[in-house]
Scaffold this active site. Sequence first.
Site: not given
Length: 384
Positions: A108, A196
Amino acid sequence: MKIHEYQAKSLLGKHGVPVPEGQVVNTQNEAMDVAEKLGGNVVVKAQVHAGGRGKAGGVKLVGSSSEAAQVCNELLNSNLVTIQTGSDGVPVDKVLIEEIIDVKKELYVAFTIDGVKKKVVAIVSEFGGMEIEEVAENNPDKVLTLELDSSLGASPYKTRKLASFLNVDVKQIRPLANVISSLYDVFVSNDCSLVEINPLVITGDGRVLAADAKITIDDDALFRHPNLSEFYDPAQEDPFEKQAAKFGISYVKLDGDIGCLVNGAGLAMATMDVTRSSGASPANFLDVGGGADESKVSEALKIILLDEKVKKIFINIFGGILKCDIVARGILDASRNIDREFPELVVRMLGTNFDEGREILMKSGLNISLVNDLKEAADSLKSD
Ligand code: GDP
Ligand code: MN
């Protein structure tokens, strides 16, 4: 402004961030062709402005081009409901067909702005993928957040620190740091409020690939990027929010049944807190702004009442530039021009011309509880 994954990936590509091979389509025939070209084994991804697609059936791995066409067809004819959408979901007008990548590890990596620190922050975790919210909740030590200095940006020592935290093979640290640095370039050069990548994938053969991409562009900076405005997709916007934007009203639809009409964003936030503290639940955030006039107040009420769930309206006005009598006249105007029955109004009105405003409302014949403070307001909002 949110943009679609396929659009976000085109920005990533321009900045040298590797993405899987693929193409966006809007018919099943195209899906068949693209899947064929990619060898049949592909991933079919609904393009919507919401995350949580994987768990909601919006991301599917298929083994043949005909299966790709079939899944594409199903998605194009559906509204996708994910944990990040309302219960009606959002329409799927486009589907991204991509090569299947050999996922060894899902990382992530995100950049966003910390409003309190007034800095860009990088957030990374070695446990990316669909459970990232649980990781952040239950294993916060597995998530690293680093503030970036605006003059130094993503300096090499910071990107190395971020990459090293991700527990990858030592050979991967440098390429990973380079990708993190390029993602920062994407963030800054497009005036993003969010970049993101979840997951940023390490493949079986050691490559780093952005398998997903969520990008939000700061609306106030859009004028600097005329090329990005073509990414705007009105079909993904909430229809009530679109209507509000036409009148310059800040409106965010929520799930409750108490409509809220307020002047000032801070007061609007406090109003929602008061509503919640009374045990009720706000149907929306709405800020008419300081310089509103009678017709804007009236339009705001009409928008609130488009939402059939609304059963009471809490009007919380601190009269300054926007005088209380103007608000009262706006309320009257709306009540005369609305088809549905006007629900009970809980009105707290203070400041400039408040006595005149109250008088107009008292004489209006509407079902109004005039309250003096937020405590009384909360009591009136308690469900009966
Ligand atoms: P989101 O649920 O909206 O965040 O959608 P994602 O694009 O992140 O897709 C959800 C999940 O599908 C990812 O976390 C991956 O685990 C998986 N996924 C997506 N693309 C691929 C792929 O090409 N290969 C493999 N094996 N898994 C994929
Ligand atoms: Mn994702």
